[in-house]
Scaffold this active site. Structure first.
Site, PDB file in Angstrom:
ATOM      1  CE  LYS A 168      -6.570 -10.708  11.316  1.00 24.54           C
ATOM      2  NZ  LYS A 168      -6.302 -10.052  12.601  1.00 24.54           N
ATOM      3  CG  HIS A 194      -2.203  -0.774   0.965  1.00 24.23           C
ATOM      4  ND1 HIS A 194      -2.270  -2.137   1.081  1.00 24.23           N
ATOM      5  CD2 HIS A 194      -3.447  -0.380   0.575  1.00 24.23           C
ATOM      6  CE1 HIS A 194      -3.508  -2.544   0.793  1.00 24.23           C
ATOM      7  NE2 HIS A 194      -4.237  -1.508   0.481  1.00 24.23           N
TER       8      HIS A 194
END
Lengths: 205, 289
Positions: A116, A37
Site C-alpha cells: 500500500k 527484504h
C-alpha cells in the site's frame, strides 16, 4: 473488467496491465516486509555469490521467479494439526522497501509487488526494465484479504524474524488489488501527488 | 480487581474487531460521495465489507493492531500499578487469542516479545478523578499512520506559517499532503497547538478519542476544525491515495500552554481504521461503549 492473474505470471500478461486496472490474484506467493527484504538483499544479492541459507535460496527462487511479494505482516493462528491460517492480513506501507525492492525484482524476476501507498522511481524503473507491476491492496482490509488466503503453504524465518516479518508462503484465490504502478512507467501515486500539490498551492499559496 | 484482566481482554477484542459507529457512518457517507466506478469508491466499499466481516468473525479489522494506548480514569486509592499489570496481562491474552498481532519489538535486537508487552509497551496514562468507577479508553494505533504523523515548529518560513491559526492551517495541510495515502486515508487528525515536543503528540492522540460527531467545546476551534476538514478534502488525495473527494474524515484540535520561545503544532494521523473502545467498571460490573 477484472484481470485474472495466476502465478507464475508471464511478461505479456504484465504488459497488458495499465494503472487503474483491477486484478484478482491466484496461486502461490510470499509475504516479505522490512526484515525479509534486508535479509534477501544482504544474504543473496549484495554478495559475490550466496554462501549462506542456500536451501532457502532455492525455495525462494522457485516462489519468486514470475511470482509475487506481498508487503504484509499478518495476524496468524495455529490449527490443532500444527498448520497455520491467516486471521488478518492487510498490506503494510511499501515505501520502506524502496531501498531494496528494485534489486529484489531484478535478481529473482518478481512480477508483482503488492502493498500500500506506492513506491518510488527506482521501483518504477525496475518495473519497466523487468516487466513487473506494483499493485495496491486496500490498507486495513485485513479480514477480507485473509479470507482470500486459502492455505499457508510454508513459513520461513518465523522464529528468527518474528510473526510479522517472516516469509509466509501462501496460496491465494481471488485476492483483490489495483494496478497503481505499471510496466509502462505510469504511477497513480505520482499523478495524485502532482494533483494534490496543485491543490495545496491553491490553498496556502 | 480479579476480573479486570478479563474486562481488559474484552475491551481489546471490541476495539480490534469492530469500528465505532460514528467512524463507520462517516465511511458510508464518504463512499456515497465518491464517483461511481472510481478506485476511491471501490476502496471505500472494500473497507466497509471488511469491517462487516471483521465484526461478524471477531477477527481484527486491520492486521496492524498497533500500539495499544490506554487512557485510564480511576478513583482515589486505586493501585495504578495493579491496573497496569492487568492491562499488560490482557495484552498477552489478547495476542494468544489472535485479537492482537505480536507487535512489540526490542529496538536493539529486533526480537519480537511475542505478547505485546515490553519496555514502555503498551502505553498507559493514568488520571485520578472524583467518580467511583474506573473508566478505560483504548485506542489501537497502527504503525503506517504513526509514521506519517508530523510536528512543526512555528514560524515556518517554507510554508509561510506564522504563530496563529492560519499558520496552524498551513502546516496541517502540508502534513496531509506529505502523508498522501500512506497513512491509510481517509484519516482522522488529532492536532495539538502548543505544549512541548512530547506533550504535544500525547495530547494529539488523546484528541483522537473524541467522537467524530462530537463538536469542539470551544466554538472558535470548532469552526477551525470544520474549515480544516473542508480544506483537506480539496487536496484530492482520496481513499488510500487513489485520488478522490475523501482525504480526511475528521479533525480534532487541542490546545496546550507553551513556552514563550516555542510554538509546536503536533499532528497525529489516525488511519480510517480508528479503533477505539471504552470500558467502565462499576464494582464488579463491566460495561462497554
Amino acid at each position: 473488467m477484472i484481470h485474472e492473474l495466476t502465478f507464475p505470471i508471464y511478461d505479456d500478461e504484465i504488459t497488458a496491465l495499465h494503472v487503474g486496472d483491477q486484478v484478482s490474484l491466484n496461486g502461490v506467493m510470499t509475504t516479505a516486509r522490512d526484515t525479509a527484504h534486508k535479509f534477501l538483499v544482504e544474504t543473496y544479492i549484495r554478495t559475490d555469490e550466496p554462501k549462506q541459507e542456500l536451501e532457502l535460496y532455492e525455495e525462494l527462487k522457485e516462489i519468486l521467479g514470475g511470482g509475487g511479494i506481498y508487503h504484509c505482516g499478518p495476524v496468524v493462528a495455529q490449527n490443532e494439526d500444527g498448520s497455520w491460517r491467516f486471521v488478518a492480513a492487510g498490506p503494510t506501507t511499501s515505501i520502506r522497501e524502496e531501498v531494496y525492492e528494485p534489486e529484489v525484482i531484478r535478481h529473482f524476476n518478481v512480477k508483482a509487488v503488492i502493498g500500500k501507498g506506492g513506491m518510488g522511481p527506482n521501483t518504477l524503473r525496475a518495473n519497466q526494465e523487468q516487466k513487473a507491476v506494483y499493485l495496491s491492496a486496500i490498507g486495513g482490509a485485513a479480514s477480507l484479504i485473509a479470507d482470500a488466503v486459502k492455505e499457508v503453504v510454508a513459513v520461513y524465518k518465523k522464529d528468527e524474524f518474528g510473526v510479522p516479518e517472516a516469509f509466509w508462503v501462501i496460496r491465494v484465490e481471488g485476492f483483490p488489488a489495483v494496478v497503481t504502478m505499471d510496466a509502462h512507467g505510469r504511477s497513480i501515486h505520482d499523478d495524485v501527488e502532482a494533483e494534490s500539490k496543485k491543490q495545496l498551492t491553491g490553498l496556502i499559496g | 480487581m480479579d476480573n479486570l484482566t478479563e474486562h481488559f481482554v474484552e475491551l481489546i477484542r471490541r476495539a480490534a474487531t469492530d469500528l465505532p459507529a460514528d467512524v463507520e457512518v462517516a465511511l458510508i457517507v464518504a463512499g456515497e460521495s465518491e464517483e461511481p466506478g472510481s478506485a476511491a469508491k471501490g476502496a471505500l466499499e472494500t473497507i466497509l465489507r471488511n469491517v462487516a466481516l471483521a465484526r461478524e468473525q471477531s477477527t481484527p479489522v486491520c492486521q496492524d493492531t498497533g500500539t495499544p494506548i490506554f487512557e485510564v480514569y480511576h478513583p482515589v486509592g486505586v493501585s495504578t500499578r495493579e491496573i497496569a499489570q492487568c492491562a499488560r496481562n490482557a495484552c498477552a491474552v489478547a495476542t494468544e487469542r489472535s485479537y492482537l498481532r505480536p507487535n512489540a519489538v526490542d529496538s536493539l535486537t529486533g526480537k519480537n516479545s511475542g505478547d505485546n508487552t515490553g519496555i514502555g509497551f503498551p502505553t498507559l496514562h493514568f488520571n485520578e478523578w472524583d467518580e467511583e468507577t474506573i473508566k478505560v479508553q483504548l485506542l489501537l494505533k497502527g504503525g503506517g499512520s504513526e509514521n506519517v504523523g508530523a510536528q512543526y515548529k512555528l514560524p515556518d518560513g517554507r510554508l509561510k506559517a506564522g504563530r496563529d491559526l492560519e499558520g496552524v492551517r498551513r502546516v496541517v495541510l502540508d502534513a496531509i499532503y506529505q502523508a498522501q495515502g500512506k497513512g491509510c486515508a481517509p484519516g482522522i487528525l488529532g492536532v495539538t497547538i502548543g505544549g512541548d515536543r512530547g506533550s504535544g503528540y500525547v495530547r494529539a492522540k488523546q484528541a483522537l478519542l473524541r467522537r467524530l460527531d462530537e463538536p469542539n467545546p470551544d466554538p472558535a476551534l470548532d469552526a477551525f476544525e470544520r474549515q480544516l476538514l473542508s480544506d483537506l478534502n480539496r487536496l484530492q488525495i482520496g481513499p488510500m491515495g487513489f485520488g478522490g473527494r475523501t482525504t480526511a474524515l475528521g479533525v480534532k484540535v487541542a490546545v496546550q500552554h507553551r513556552l514563550p520561545a516555542c510554538y509546536f503544532v503536533s499532528v497525529a494521523y489516525m488511519c480510517w481504521a480508528c479503533r477505539r473502545a471504552t470500558l467502565v467498571v462499576r464494582g464488579n460490573k463491566a460495561s462497554y461503549e
